[in-house]
Every structure is written in C-alpha cells, then in structure tokens.
Design a protein around this motif. Sequence first.
Motif, mmCIF file in Angstrom:
data_model
loop_
_atom_site.group_PDB
_atom_site.id
_atom_site.type_symbol
_atom_site.label_atom_id
_atom_site.label_comp_id
_atom_site.label_asym_id
_atom_site.label_seq_id
_atom_site.Cartn_x
_atom_site.Cartn_y
_atom_site.Cartn_z
ATOM 1 N N VAL A 161 1.104 13.524 -7.104
ATOM 2 C CA VAL A 161 2.286 14.385 -7.033
ATOM 3 C C VAL A 161 2.072 15.513 -6.032
ATOM 4 O O VAL A 161 2.948 15.816 -5.205
ATOM 5 N N ASP A 162 0.904 16.158 -6.093
ATOM 6 C CA ASP A 162 0.609 17.258 -5.170
ATOM 7 C C ASP A 162 0.708 16.807 -3.718
ATOM 8 O O ASP A 162 1.286 17.493 -2.876
ATOM 9 N N SER A 163 0.135 15.648 -3.417
ATOM 10 C CA SER A 163 0.134 15.175 -2.032
ATOM 11 C C SER A 163 1.512 14.717 -1.582
ATOM 12 O O SER A 163 1.890 14.927 -0.423
ATOM 13 N N LEU A 164 2.287 14.101 -2.473
ATOM 14 C CA LEU A 164 3.642 13.675 -2.111
ATOM 15 C C LEU A 164 4.534 14.874 -1.824
ATOM 16 O O LEU A 164 5.354 14.855 -0.889
ATOM 17 N N LYS A 165 4.401 15.933 -2.613
ATOM 18 C CA LYS A 165 5.205 17.130 -2.381
ATOM 19 C C LYS A 165 4.818 17.831 -1.086
ATOM 20 O O LYS A 165 5.639 18.506 -0.452
ATOM 21 N N ALA A 166 3.566 17.656 -0.683
ATOM 22 C CA ALA A 166 3.105 18.301 0.550
ATOM 23 C C ALA A 166 3.403 17.465 1.791
ATOM 24 O O ALA A 166 3.720 18.021 2.850
ATOM 25 N N TYR A 167 3.331 16.128 1.669
ATOM 26 C CA TYR A 167 3.373 15.292 2.861
ATOM 27 C C TYR A 167 4.420 14.186 2.850
ATOM 28 O O TYR A 167 4.779 13.671 3.911
ATOM 29 N N GLY A 168 4.885 13.761 1.692
ATOM 30 C CA GLY A 168 5.772 12.617 1.635
ATOM 31 C C GLY A 168 5.001 11.309 1.555
ATOM 32 O O GLY A 168 3.771 11.290 1.516
ATOM 33 N N LEU A 169 5.731 10.198 1.526
ATOM 34 C CA LEU A 169 5.162 8.881 1.221
ATOM 35 C C LEU A 169 5.504 7.863 2.287
ATOM 36 O O LEU A 169 6.629 7.827 2.796
ATOM 37 N N GLU A 170 4.530 7.013 2.622
ATOM 38 C CA GLU A 170 4.796 5.799 3.388
ATOM 39 C C GLU A 170 4.422 4.594 2.540
ATOM 40 O O GLU A 170 3.329 4.541 1.969
ATOM 41 N N ILE A 171 5.345 3.631 2.457
ATOM 42 C CA ILE A 171 5.101 2.362 1.778
ATOM 43 C C ILE A 171 4.911 1.317 2.866
ATOM 44 O O ILE A 171 5.780 1.122 3.710
ATOM 45 N N PHE B 276 -3.104 9.675 7.061
ATOM 46 C CA PHE B 276 -2.357 8.710 6.256
ATOM 47 C C PHE B 276 -3.256 8.135 5.154
ATOM 48 O O PHE B 276 -3.412 6.925 5.000
ATOM 49 N N ASP B 277 -3.839 9.050 4.372
ATOM 50 C CA ASP B 277 -4.701 8.650 3.265
ATOM 51 C C ASP B 277 -3.920 7.832 2.241
ATOM 52 O O ASP B 277 -2.713 8.026 2.057
ATOM 53 N N HIS B 278 -4.629 6.950 1.551
ATOM 54 C CA HIS B 278 -3.994 6.229 0.457
ATOM 55 C C HIS B 278 -3.610 7.199 -0.662
ATOM 56 O O HIS B 278 -4.318 8.163 -0.930
ATOM 57 N N LEU B 279 -2.494 6.924 -1.287
ATOM 58 C CA LEU B 279 -2.024 7.749 -2.390
ATOM 59 C C LEU B 279 -3.030 7.725 -3.530
ATOM 60 O O LEU B 279 -3.480 6.651 -3.949
ATOM 61 N N ALA B 280 -3.394 8.893 -4.028
ATOM 62 C CA ALA B 280 -4.328 8.969 -5.160
ATOM 63 C C ALA B 280 -3.780 8.160 -6.329
ATOM 64 O O ALA B 280 -2.598 8.255 -6.679
ATOM 65 N N GLY B 281 -4.661 7.359 -6.935
ATOM 66 C CA GLY B 281 -4.250 6.539 -8.066
ATOM 67 C C GLY B 281 -3.624 5.219 -7.694
ATOM 68 O O GLY B 281 -3.215 4.459 -8.577
ATOM 69 N N SER B 282 -3.549 4.901 -6.389
ATOM 70 C CA SER B 282 -2.995 3.606 -6.004
ATOM 71 C C SER B 282 -4.081 2.545 -5.963
ATOM 72 O O SER B 282 -5.267 2.842 -5.831
ATOM 73 N N ARG B 283 -3.667 1.307 -6.075
ATOM 74 C CA ARG B 283 -4.588 0.175 -6.190
ATOM 75 C C ARG B 283 -4.858 -0.480 -4.851
ATOM 76 O O ARG B 283 -3.953 -0.688 -4.047
ATOM 77 N N GLU B 284 -6.111 -0.796 -4.628
ATOM 78 C CA GLU B 284 -6.495 -1.670 -3.538
ATOM 79 C C GLU B 284 -6.233 -3.108 -3.997
ATOM 80 O O GLU B 284 -6.244 -3.399 -5.187
ATOM 81 N N SER B 285 -5.988 -3.993 -3.040
ATOM 82 C CA SER B 285 -5.710 -5.401 -3.378
ATOM 83 C C SER B 285 -4.534 -5.512 -4.340
ATOM 84 O O SER B 285 -4.584 -6.223 -5.345
ATOM 85 N N ALA B 286 -3.460 -4.800 -4.040
ATOM 86 C CA ALA B 286 -2.238 -4.863 -4.845
ATOM 87 C C ALA B 286 -1.334 -5.934 -4.241
ATOM 88 O O ALA B 286 -0.509 -5.655 -3.365
ATOM 89 N N TRP B 287 -1.523 -7.163 -4.690
ATOM 90 C CA TRP B 287 -0.818 -8.286 -4.083
ATOM 91 C C TRP B 287 0.595 -8.417 -4.649
ATOM 92 O O TRP B 287 0.815 -8.238 -5.840
ATOM 93 N N GLU C 26 0.840 -1.187 0.000
ATOM 94 C CA GLU C 26 0.000 0.000 0.000
ATOM 95 C C GLU C 26 0.882 1.245 0.000
ATOM 96 O O GLU C 26 1.959 1.260 0.598
ATOM 97 N N PHE C 27 0.387 2.294 -0.678
ATOM 98 C CA PHE C 27 1.077 3.578 -0.727
ATOM 99 C C PHE C 27 0.208 4.605 -0.002
ATOM 100 O O PHE C 27 -0.974 4.769 -0.332
ATOM 101 N N LYS C 28 0.790 5.298 0.977
ATOM 102 C CA LYS C 28 0.034 6.278 1.744
ATOM 103 C C LYS C 28 0.803 7.597 1.811
ATOM 104 O O LYS C 28 2.036 7.618 1.825
#
Length: 282
Positions: free
Chosen positions: A99-109, A72-83, A64-66
């Motif tokens: 991109v907008d959200s990553l530049k504002a908050y960063g990413l958690e994998i 800790f919203d899911h990253l826009a455009g990311s897939r649910e059930s990404a096995w 999951e990408f958040k």
Amino acid sequence: MRKISLLALFAAVVMTVNATDLWTGSKHVSWDDGGLQIAATQFATAQPGNLLKVHFTGASDGIEFKVMNAKFDHLAGSRESAWISGDGAFEQFLTQTAVDSLKAYGLEIIGANFTCTKVELLESKTLKEGFTVWTGFFWADSWSTLELYWNGYAGVDFNYATALRIYSEANRSDFAINIKENWDPEGQIADQSAMTAGDGYMELPLTNDLRNRLANAGHWMIQFNKEAGAAFNVTDIVLVGDFPTAISNTAVESKAVKFFENGQVLIIRDGKTFNLTGAEVR
C-alpha cells in the motif's frame, strides 16, 4: 482444483459488493507492448488487506505486479511464477508495504501475453498480527511451491523478528514444508522438523543464522506437500516479534509519509527521511 473455505467465499461476496474499478478497457500486455500503468492517485483510499483483482483474456504465461519507482521493483507481497492462462482473474492482496509503495509510485501490471480488461480494488481482509510478507490463497497439494519476491521482506529489521509463521486452512500439522532460497541442496533454509504447531499456523523460531538466511535470500521458496491428508489453502506468511510501530500492519504515522525505494521502506517526517529502524537516511 483450487478450493476456498466458506469464510473466504463469504468475504469474496462482500468484497464484490464494495468493489472500486481502478481501470476498465482493453489493453494487450506483453514485454514488447508494455504493461498497464495505474497512477498513484488511484490508490489514495487503498488499505492493507485490500484485494487487487485483475481480469484478463487470452493469457499464455505469467503476470507480474510492479511499482513505478526508478527500478520498477516488484510489488511487496507479490508472487514469483504467478502463471495465468486463458480467460479469468488474478487476485493480489495488499500488504502494508505494498500500500505504501502504491500510494507513492502507482502500479504497473506486466507479463508476456494477456489482455487486461478490468482492475478492481476490493474491500479488506484482516491481516494477522506481525509483519505480513504475503497474504492470499495458495493451494498446497503435492510439492506445491509458493515463490515470493524479496520485496515482501525488504527493509525489515530481522533483529526484531522472533519467528516466521505460515498460516493455512489445513487444520492439521502432519504435512511437509520446506523453506528454500534456491533448488540447490545448500539452498534449503528450514523444514517442518524445526517448526512448532500453533492455532492455524506452523511457526519457525528464528535463530541468528535463520534471520540472516531469510533476510539475505534473493527470494523465498516455500514448498508444501500434503502428505497423506487433503490438500489445503495457505493464507498468510508473517514475521512476528517485537517490531517498532513503524512497520506494524496497522500503524498510522502522524504527519509522516511512507514510500518504497531501492528495496526498502522509507519514512518522510518533518522534512527528514528515516528507515524503519528510525535512523536518518541522508
């Protein structure tokens, strides 16, 4: 087996040449151990259409990408059930909202169990005209379902949307599509009988009822069946219409900063905060 077109293979070679390592090391990711966090400053040069490539070993569940906002919203455009499983790499293309959200908050994998070894940011693919909800490669075979978190279409004013386009490399239109919000019979939103074929896409014209269903769905489940033809890649899910400039894929806001919060894209301009319709948020 998942297959990629020659064009996609060529693009992958180009992106590999222009790769930027966002992180390298060895981090075990699990709900107990926590995720891999990458600061917002690492995404200063990110652009819509860029590819995040996450290399992993020992996977036995999903990824999951958040974004690291308050929820800790899911990253826009990311897939649910990404096995994911074993050793390999997972590819996540970035939409404008991502991109907008990553530049504002960063990413958690994050995920249940894998070891992350490298995260790359690769050169762009060109996004389609309209508002990209998701872009990437999804192998559509026998009743394959692409599940998308609501974050991909959060903040969109559906009053401006005229159609939903589903792009693929099928080069035909005689396959099945179901758009659902859940697996219950009443969860069905539309199927291919309501769609028309365009140049490389199937298009669902939007009525007021469909706009409301899509906008308020907790997630989108887009199901494909190849029918009598060959399996194929799905490449883009795009809303088209007469959108304000602020939400186009390629818009550049003069002296404005976009960010993602509580499920919507907000814009800070001249010390004030606005939503995507231009209304001030206090």
